[in-house]
Design a protein around this motif. Structure first.
Motif, mmCIF file in Angstrom:
data_model
loop_
_atom_site.group_PDB
_atom_site.id
_atom_site.type_symbol
_atom_site.label_atom_id
_atom_site.label_comp_id
_atom_site.label_asym_id
_atom_site.label_seq_id
_atom_site.Cartn_x
_atom_site.Cartn_y
_atom_site.Cartn_z
ATOM 1 N N PHE A 126 -4.853 6.351 -4.264
ATOM 2 C CA PHE A 126 -3.664 5.939 -3.509
ATOM 3 C C PHE A 126 -3.192 4.523 -3.808
ATOM 4 N N ASN A 186 1.032 13.284 -4.501
ATOM 5 C CA ASN A 186 1.823 13.014 -3.293
ATOM 6 C C ASN A 186 2.048 11.516 -3.124
ATOM 7 N N GLY A 187 3.206 11.173 -2.625
ATOM 8 C CA GLY A 187 3.473 9.771 -2.339
ATOM 9 C C GLY A 187 4.242 9.088 -3.463
ATOM 10 N N LYS A 231 0.835 -1.203 0.000
ATOM 11 C CA LYS A 231 0.000 0.000 0.000
ATOM 12 C C LYS A 231 0.871 1.254 0.000
ATOM 13 N N LEU A 232 0.272 2.347 -0.468
ATOM 14 C CA LEU A 232 1.004 3.605 -0.518
ATOM 15 C C LEU A 232 1.500 4.016 0.871
ATOM 16 N N SER A 233 0.621 3.831 1.889
ATOM 17 C CA SER A 233 1.000 4.258 3.251
ATOM 18 C C SER A 233 2.260 3.527 3.713
ATOM 19 N N ILE A 283 5.216 5.154 2.195
ATOM 20 C CA ILE A 283 5.524 6.442 2.801
ATOM 21 C C ILE A 283 6.264 6.231 4.124
#
Lengths: 76, 581
Positions: free
Chosen positions: B209, B35-36, B4-6, B9
């Protein structure tokens, strides 16, 4: 719910769980910005298997608001 | 499975990029919030041993960043820049109301948009040496005219197709510009998944995302070949990898290949492997079987798409698989880092990962129906330019096998070299050879004195510099054409020359070719009244094959450089023919 929620908030905003409470908001958490809020929403939705509406998302001002919306979606 | 993107990050905050051996600076320009993406690229780069620094331009600032020669983007000086403009932004109000105007007005708008894009590209090229990757435009699944869209005179979709086609045309003429097929990305993952109205209304996010990591994966496809990290060879296990069942245990006609559902999956996988081979990817086999049993299936099974001639090396034996991989790497003269390994057995996968981490060991699931999808989602086989050498590679490696057979049947190495009838043709850098020279500097790791990496634009610049010599050599012998497999770059000044780059593709090492070329350079310098040639050997993890080259040629160490005094006689090998074009 709180424990799971705090874990997610802590991960998304990179802050220790001990620093999170109902009043936590963009004022108290530096990395709480418009982008990270969307990441938080994404995480909450996949973890609690729910979907927020746009008005719920933009209404969130602090952690208390998040809890309120989670409750409305039946998360206990 | 993509993360996942999170996750990317948070990973991006913890990785230590300073250990990476390669570096890249990435510029990201976009017409919407993205972003990301920078963070995801940083993580993906670090996993490929690349230190990535990124500059993400402000939201919708791409015009200013490109048109202002003093922009932050240009002072960041990226190596590669991704420009992602979405169709809503480009068409503006026409996106929703394409039929509020006539077809000739639509044509006019398309012309304007194309000239805007062309101008952006040309301005960018003028101000910056970076490669530019510009995305094309997605065809929306929607049309206001509904199902008669396809009957419309220069309709909404025609407008976008026309822009995409023109954009590709521009990129074909500009060597450092590439079109990223964003439209294909959307059709792969689906508009409904990628375009999330909530994220769009709240944050002007046009790629949801969850899909940013997949986009980053595609973009890594450009980064890897720029740094010479693309893979050249696929090594395959046999049982349950190329076919279903176990040779030697199952009867010949019980091998699953073609008829059954599983059998079709293996055939499909082989077809995709063959198409990669046709693009110059080398194939080899590493399997534990009795050679006779396995080769019988390869030669005789009607379902086999891949034939013996497609494999550059056949390691079918009972040896350790890690050992076999090393043998393949030596036999084919390619680095272990250029190899992708497919094996269905998780134990073997783990063993290779531990023993040879440089090899990309693919995580294959138990279900063969997934093999093709996994193969196709690898972004490791991309090249930014395709030379004749690439397309001929498969054939060249089978010629190589014939050379080895001759070597083994000839008594002395001198006899062998004489029988090869090697011809070396020295060529200048020109529009035909420059892409290949750049490619050689990017890809050659072993016989490479300085391992300096140069993009096409660099080589072009050097070749028009009067104080530099850029050359290369094509090698032929009685078995065929090895193509351009040597390159050299020399800095000249009045008294002495300095060898900036001297490299040899590893498949031609050990035939006196390097001696002939260096002797040609030495003679050339002497003819021009030069007294000394300086050279440098910069050791890396991989270039030990070139270590003894300079002293063997008669260069003497002076301080940190190797120097050849041109008063000394110049030796040249006599078993080969050298011509200068």
């Amino acid at each position: 719910m709180s424990e799971k929620l705090y874990n997610i908030i802590s991960k998304v905003f990179s802050v220790p769980i001990s620093e999170i409470n109902d009043e936590s908001s963009p004022e108290t958490i530096e990395s709480w910005d418009s982008f990270n809020v969307l990441i938080l929403v994404d995480e909450l939705e996949s973890n609690f298997n729910i979907k927020f509406s746009v008005s719920e998302i933009i209404d969130v001002k602090n952690v208390k608001d998040i809890k309120r919306h989670l409750k409305n979606h039946g998360v206990v | 499975m993509e993360r996942k993107l999170s996750e990317y990050i948070s990973l991006s905050q913890t990785i230590d990029v300073t250990k990476s051996s390669k570096k890249i600076k990435v510029g990201i320009l976009s017409s919407f919030t993205i972003n990301g993406l920078g963070e995801t690229l940083t993580v993906k780069c670090s996993e490929s041993d690349i230190e990535c620094k990124s500059y993400v331009a402000g939201y919708n600032q791409y015009n200013q960043e490109i048109l202002d020669p003093k922009s932050k983007l240009y002072s960041f000086a990226p190596d590669i820049t991704f420009l992602i403009i979405d169709i809503r932004t480009l068409l503006n109000k026409i996106f929703h109301h394409p039929y509020s105007i006539s077809s000739s007005e639509r044509k006019k708008i398309v012309k304007e948009k194309i000239s805007e894009l062309r101008n952006l590209i040309l301005q960018f090229k003028k101000n910056c040496n970076s490669k530019l990757i510009i995305s094309n435009f997605s065809l929306p699944s929607y049309s206001p005219s509904g199902l008669i869209e396809t009957k419309s005179e220069f309709g909404f979709h025609d407008m976008i197709s026309e822009i995409n086609q023109e954009l590709s045309g521009i990129a074909k003429d500009e060597s450092s510009v590439y079109v990223y097929n964003f439209n294909q990305f959307i059709s792969k993952f689906g508009e409904k998944n990628i375009f999330d109205y909530r994220q769009f209304f709240i944050g002007d996010i046009k790629i949801a995302f969850d899909y940013i990591p997949y986009l980053a994966n595609d973009l890594m496809g450009y980064v890897k070949p720029m740094l010479g990290l693309n893979k050249k060879c696929i090594v395959l296990d046999l049982d349950n990898t190329l076919w279903g069942g176990i040779v030697g245990e199952d009867e010949f006609d019980r091998i699953e290949l073609g008829q059954s559902s599983n059998g079709k999956a293996f055939v499909e996988f082989q077809k995709h492997l063959l198409s990669l081979w046709q693009q110059g990817i080398i194939l080899a086999i590493n399997s534990k079987n009795n050679f006779e049993d396995a080769i019988k299936v390869i030669r005789e099974h009607p379902g086999m798409i891949l034939k013996e001639e497609h494999f550059a090396s056949l390691q079918i034996n009972w040896n350790d698989k890690a050992q076999n991989l090393k043998v393949i790497s030596e036999e084919l003269n390619i680095g272990l880092g250029s190899i992708v390994y497919f094996d269905d057995d998780p134990v073997n996968q783990e063993r290779i990962k531990q023993e040879i981490p440089e090899v990309l060991t693919v995580k294959l699931p138990e279900d063969p129906s997934q093999y093709t999808d996994i193969l196709m989602s690898l972004n490791d086989f991309n090249v930014l330019q395709k030379t004749d050498e690439d397309l001929k590679r498969g054939k060249m490696y089978s010629q190589q096998r014939q050379r080895t057979e001759l070597e083994q049947s000839t008594k002395s190495i001198d006899d062998f070299l004489k029988q090869l009838n090697i011809k070396v043709t020295i060529k200048k850098a020109d529009k035909f050879t420059i892409p290949r020279i750049s490619q050689l500097t990017l890809k050659t790791n072993q016989f490479n004195l300085t391992t300096k990496r140069y993009q096409e634009e660099d080589i072009l610049k050097f070749s028009s510099d009067n104080n530099m010599i850029v050359g290369c050599a094509q090698i032929e012998d009685k078995f065929g054409d090895n193509g351009i497999t040597n390159a050299f770059i020399i800095e000249k000044n009045d008294k002495e020359w300095k060898i900036d780059t001297f490299l040899l593709s590893c498949r031609i090492i050990g035939r006196g070719i390097e001696d002939a070329i260096i002797s040609h350079i030495l003679k050339e310098a002497k003819n021009q009244g030069i007294k000394k040639i300086r050279a440098d050997f910069i050791p890396t993890k991989k270039n030990s094959p070139a270590e003894a080259f300079l002293p063997n040629c008669g260069f003497k160490k002076e301080n940190e450089y190797w120097v050849y005094d041109l008063n000394n006689p110049i030796k040249s090998p006599n078993h080969l023919l050298l011509e200068v074009e």
